[in-house]
Design an enzyme around this catalytic site. Structure first.
Site, PDB file in Angstrom:
ATOM      1  NE  ARG A  59      43.021  55.961  48.747  1.00  0.00           N
ATOM      2  CZ  ARG A  59      43.293  56.155  50.043  1.00  0.00           C
ATOM      3  NH1 ARG A  59      42.738  55.413  50.970  1.00  0.00           N
ATOM      4  NH2 ARG A  59      44.117  57.113  50.397  1.00  0.00           N
ATOM      5  CE1 TYR A 127      37.305  37.581  30.745  1.00  0.00           C
ATOM      6  CE2 TYR A 127      38.503  38.105  32.748  1.00  0.00           C
ATOM      7  CZ  TYR A 127      38.123  38.425  31.462  1.00  0.00           C
ATOM      8  OH  TYR A 127      38.554  39.589  30.915  1.00  0.00           O
ATOM      9  CG  ASP A 199      33.246  35.734  37.737  1.00  0.00           C
ATOM     10  OD1 ASP A 199      32.213  36.336  37.364  1.00  0.00           O
ATOM     11  OD2 ASP A 199      34.377  35.990  37.290  1.00  0.00           O
ATOM     12  CE  LYS A 224      33.319  41.451  30.495  1.00  0.00           C
ATOM     13  NZ  LYS A 224      33.814  40.260  31.209  1.00  0.00           N
TER      14      LYS A 224
HETATM   15  C1  LIG Z   1      35.108  40.102  31.912  1.00  0.00           C
HETATM   16  C2  LIG Z   1      35.083  39.155  33.037  1.00  0.00           C
HETATM   17  C3  LIG Z   1      35.857  39.390  34.184  1.00  0.00           C
HETATM   18  C4  LIG Z   1      36.804  40.564  34.293  1.00  0.00           C
HETATM   19  O1  LIG Z   1      36.133  41.762  34.337  1.00  0.00           O
HETATM   20  P1  LIG Z   1      36.800  43.150  33.849  1.00  0.00           P
HETATM   21  O2  LIG Z   1      35.680  44.103  34.127  1.00  0.00           O
HETATM   22  O3  LIG Z   1      37.116  42.990  32.406  1.00  0.00           O
HETATM   23  O4  LIG Z   1      37.999  43.388  34.683  1.00  0.00           O
HETATM   24  C5  LIG Z   1      35.752  38.498  35.229  1.00  0.00           C
HETATM   25  N1  LIG Z   1      34.968  37.400  35.150  1.00  0.00           N
HETATM   26  C6  LIG Z   1      34.223  37.140  34.061  1.00  0.00           C
HETATM   27  C7  LIG Z   1      33.381  35.917  34.035  1.00  0.00           C
HETATM   28  C8  LIG Z   1      34.264  37.995  32.963  1.00  0.00           C
HETATM   29  O5  LIG Z   1      33.539  37.716  31.886  1.00  0.00           O
END
Ligand SMILES: *Cc1c(COP(=O)(O)O)cnc(C)c1O
Length: 407
Positions: A59, A127, A199, A224
């Site tokens: 961890r 998001y 982000d 992604k």
């Molecule tokens: C998918 C996404 C998230 C969240 O990510 P997870 O891996 O699904 O928890 C955050 N910000 C954006 C822009 C996203 O497309």
């Protein structure tokens, strides 16, 4: 060891090279394996009863995670392809990345800099899960969340209050593609004693370098494009201030937010092909976005390659690419539903950035969580979002054409 990491030469590598070479962080890779060992061990033993060795508990730190985090940090710190000239000048001396169990976990690490009563200003075009986390989970814990049109610097300045500690944005909103100016918003936040978090999921740290542009915190859902194969849920948070990084790392350990070793290996492996995947997918996306505009009844095709005027200027100054998400409207929710259901190569699913193409209607899936008070910000009900994968452009085009003819 003969193949000890060579930090200084590593720093000079182009990001594309760094993605496949990494910095040999595979401590004691005694058998000279060409891929990183996966240390699944949750504990590491110590020689001494009164002190730990280099690793003690996964961890807190794990060699496979260290390898991944070194690669993530190198990519966030590296100069992007858009301004090679200033390569030396703007390289960051320090970047630390923390691999997290999901993109949402990475977003949740922002609580490190917020206490009850503090306010976060959040861009309106973010998001759907960010809305849910900020508006539902955080507000219950006493964080004040205010949404602002962050494409408008004046609106941000006006919204900034005594309580504001953090401004959170996405450089290109998804699916509406509104463009926020990272460098300008970093200046505004810093002048007021606040922090800017970005982000960067839709452009990735291959194309856009929020920390180089002045942001304090860069976040990605690695689920992604970074992973790229739709088989690891993961996230990353990167910081460029050592003190701030230490605070985040403390919470990362204390709260147990880290990505598991096997997933670290999978993400590391996926990232090796990030550059060619990204270039291929976004080239196809750019061509399909143009071709979509020729289909009767299809309106407002959105892709970062189609931006104009101020948005195009800001976007091209802060990103070397466009990503492979397209959205468009059909004028009619029923028609959109028929088109999405008639597509054969595009699976109907949330998420984006994988090697296979997908389609969704954001209002019913990824953006369902937009708070009622912000109903005016919901994507149009007829909006279709396509994520373009590695299939051949002509196959995807024929599929889109036949689906639109039926829809
Ligand atoms: C998918 C996404 C998230 C969240 O990510 P997870 O891996 O699904 O928890 C955050 N910000 C954006 C822009 C996203 O497309």
């Amino acid at each position: 060891m003969a193949d000890a990491p060579r930090e200084s030469s590593q720093q000079r590598l182009h990001p594309h090279t760094a993605l496949v070479h990494g910095e040999d962080p595979y401590h004691a890779n005694a058998v000279r394996a060409s891929t990183p060992p996966i240390y699944l061990s949750s504990t590491f033993s110590s020689q001494h009863a009164t002190s730990f060795g280099e690793y003690n508990y996964s961890r807190s730190a794990n060699p496979t995670r260290d390898a991944l985090e070194a690669k993530l940090a190198a990519l966030d710190a590296a100069q992007s392809a858009i301004s090679q000239d200033s390569q030396q000048a703007s390289r960051l001396a320090y970047v630390r990345s923390l691999a997290c169990a999901s993109g949402v976990t990475a977003l949740n690490t922002l609580l490190t800099v917020l206490a009850p009563g503090d306010e976060v200003l959040c861009s309106q075009d973010v998001y759907g899960g960010t809305f849910r986390l900020f508006s539902d989970a955080w507000q219950q814990r006493g964080i004040i969340v205010t949404y602002v049109d962050a494409t408008n610097a004046e609106a941000v300045q006006q919204a900034w209050s005594q309580k504001t500690k953090l401004l959170h944005i996405e450089p290109v909103g998804n699916p509406l593609m509104s463009v926020c100016d990272i460098a300008l918003l970093a200046t505004i936040a810093h002048e007021r004693g606040g922090l800017l978090s970005v982000d960067n999921t839709s452009l990735t740290s291959l194309h856009c370098k929020p920390l180089v542009l002045g942001a304090d915190i860069a976040i990605q859902s690695a689920t992604k494009y970074l992973c790229g194969h739709g088989d690891v849920t993961s996230g990353v948070v990167s910081l460029r201030d050592e003190q701030l990084a230490k605070r985040f790392a403390f919470h990362h350990n204390a709260e147990g937010s880290a990505l598991a070793p096997f997933d670290c290996y999978m993400l590391h492996r996926g990232m090796e092909s990030l550059a060619p995947r990204m270039y291929w997918q976004e080239r196809t996306a750019q061509n399909l976005a143009k071709r979509l505009q020729t289909i009767p009844g299809i309106t407002r095709v959105r892709h970062p390659s189609l931006l104009t005027a101020r948005d195009a200027r800001v976007h091209s100054a802060q990103s070397s690419g466009h990503g492979a998400v397209i959205s468009f409207e059909t004028g009619n929710e029923e028609r959109s539903k028929h088109i999405v259901e008639a597509l054969k190569l595009f699976a109907i699913r949330v998420s984006f950035g994988s090697v296979t193409s997908s389609a969704s209607m954001p209002i019913f899936m990824s953006h369902r969580a937009i708070p009622a008070a912000l109903a005016s910000l919901r994507p149009p009900t007829d909006l279709i979002r396509l994520s373009i994968g590695l299939e051949h452009e002509e196959d995807l085009w024929k599929d889109i054409e036949q689906a639109c003819a039926k829809g």
